[in-house]
Design a protein around this motif. Sequence first.
Motif, short mmCIF file in Angstrom:
data_model
loop_
_atom_site.label_atom_id
_atom_site.label_comp_id
_atom_site.label_asym_id
_atom_site.label_seq_id
_atom_site.Cartn_x
_atom_site.Cartn_y
_atom_site.Cartn_z
N ILE A 193 0.85 -1.18 0.00
CA ILE A 193 0.00 0.00 0.00
C ILE A 193 0.89 1.23 0.00
O ILE A 193 1.76 1.38 0.86
CB ILE A 193 -0.93 0.02 1.23
N SER A 194 0.68 2.12 -0.96
CA SER A 194 1.47 3.34 -1.05
C SER A 194 1.02 4.34 0.00
O SER A 194 -0.05 4.20 0.61
CB SER A 194 1.34 3.96 -2.44
N VAL A 199 -3.31 0.42 -3.59
CA VAL A 199 -2.94 -0.96 -3.31
C VAL A 199 -2.32 -1.59 -4.56
O VAL A 199 -2.89 -1.50 -5.65
CB VAL A 199 -4.16 -1.78 -2.85
N TYR A 200 -1.17 -2.24 -4.36
CA TYR A 200 -0.46 -2.90 -5.45
C TYR A 200 -0.28 -4.37 -5.13
O TYR A 200 -0.29 -4.77 -3.97
CB TYR A 200 0.91 -2.24 -5.67
N GLN A 201 -0.11 -5.16 -6.17
CA GLN A 201 -0.03 -6.61 -6.00
C GLN A 201 1.19 -7.04 -5.20
O GLN A 201 1.17 -8.10 -4.55
CB GLN A 201 0.01 -7.28 -7.37
N VAL A 203 5.50 -5.53 -3.71
CA VAL A 203 6.34 -4.40 -3.38
C VAL A 203 7.40 -4.11 -4.42
O VAL A 203 8.21 -3.21 -4.27
CB VAL A 203 6.98 -4.62 -1.99
N ARG A 204 7.43 -4.87 -5.52
CA ARG A 204 8.40 -4.60 -6.57
C ARG A 204 8.22 -3.18 -7.11
O ARG A 204 7.09 -2.69 -7.21
CB ARG A 204 8.24 -5.59 -7.74
N PHE A 205 9.31 -2.53 -7.48
CA PHE A 205 9.26 -1.15 -7.95
C PHE A 205 8.30 -1.02 -9.13
O PHE A 205 8.38 -1.78 -10.08
CB PHE A 205 10.66 -0.68 -8.35
N ASP A 206 7.40 -0.03 -9.05
CA ASP A 206 6.31 0.06 -10.03
C ASP A 206 5.91 1.52 -10.20
O ASP A 206 4.96 1.99 -9.60
CB ASP A 206 5.14 -0.79 -9.56
N ASP A 207 6.67 2.26 -11.03
CA ASP A 207 6.36 3.68 -11.18
C ASP A 207 5.37 3.96 -12.30
O ASP A 207 5.05 5.11 -12.59
CB ASP A 207 7.64 4.49 -11.41
N THR A 208 4.84 2.90 -12.92
CA THR A 208 3.83 3.09 -13.98
C THR A 208 2.47 2.52 -13.58
O THR A 208 1.56 2.45 -14.40
CB THR A 208 4.29 2.40 -15.29
N ASP A 209 2.35 2.09 -12.31
CA ASP A 209 1.10 1.52 -11.79
C ASP A 209 0.67 0.25 -12.54
O ASP A 209 -0.51 -0.07 -12.61
CB ASP A 209 -0.03 2.55 -11.84
N GLY A 211 1.07 -2.76 -11.62
CA GLY A 211 0.53 -3.75 -10.70
C GLY A 211 -0.54 -3.20 -9.78
O GLY A 211 -0.82 -3.77 -8.71
N TYR A 212 -1.18 -2.12 -10.19
CA TYR A 212 -2.19 -1.45 -9.37
C TYR A 212 -3.45 -2.29 -9.24
O TYR A 212 -3.97 -2.83 -10.22
CB TYR A 212 -2.54 -0.10 -10.02
N LEU A 213 -3.95 -2.42 -8.01
CA LEU A 213 -5.15 -3.20 -7.75
C LEU A 213 -6.36 -2.35 -7.35
O LEU A 213 -7.49 -2.70 -7.68
CB LEU A 213 -4.88 -4.21 -6.62
#
Length: 260
Positions: A193-194, A199-201, A203-209, A211-213
Amino acid sequence: MGLAGLSQLNVELTSRCHRQTLCAFCFHQASPDLKFGDMPLSLVRDIRRQIPSGIVAQFHRDGDPLTYPHLREALDIFDGCIRSIVTHGETLAAQADELIERCESVTVSVFSPDPDADIQYESVREFLAEKGDRLPRVLIKVVGEANVSRYEALGLPIMRRRLHTATNGKYVKSVPMMPEHGVCTDFLSKPAISWEGLVYQCVRFDDTDAGYLGNLAEQSLEDIWNGPRRQAWLAAHVQGRRDLASPRCASCTYYGVPVA
């Protein structure tokens, strides 16, 4: 349905980092799309109300939790969970009163070459002297290759990590390990959770969303966890088709099993 399978929740208290020399390999602080901010305490309380006691609450995503201005309060709110902090550790000694007996573990990330290595070591050493036998446990995570003999002399557990993502060429890489069931354990049980409540699937780096849930301002964590997007991605993982899961999974080769 509840939060079946959830074993660890990664909570980003802040996206900021106050390390004196920012890590040269860190995508988090260098990303032009990364927004900086701190999680409101009202959201911290709301998240805690939604999760069961006994799971790991790991305060880690794109920032350093020691930078969070309400760290003492946040750790108290998550009492009942196994509270885990992942940090650069340079201010551990200065923040000892906020941490001692308020979390169960502190993992300090060590790498080489690091211009702040002596600052980091002295802070860890002073923190250990201050806390004595009290919690938290202190562990050392070595990213790549580094001489950690002085940490071993302090009697600290050493975890060695190589990198699992092909997108970051500045890390030492190795072939990811697959669990026997063939499904990524991070996806199965360790969402993130940012600081904004997204909420993301994992914790891997994800600056493009990719893995956004979902957004906790719009849905409960339970509804997001059991929602159609995650369920479709889970089915793809079970079938061995990461390419049909989230866009983040399609480009990732990690299975949630660290490699030393």
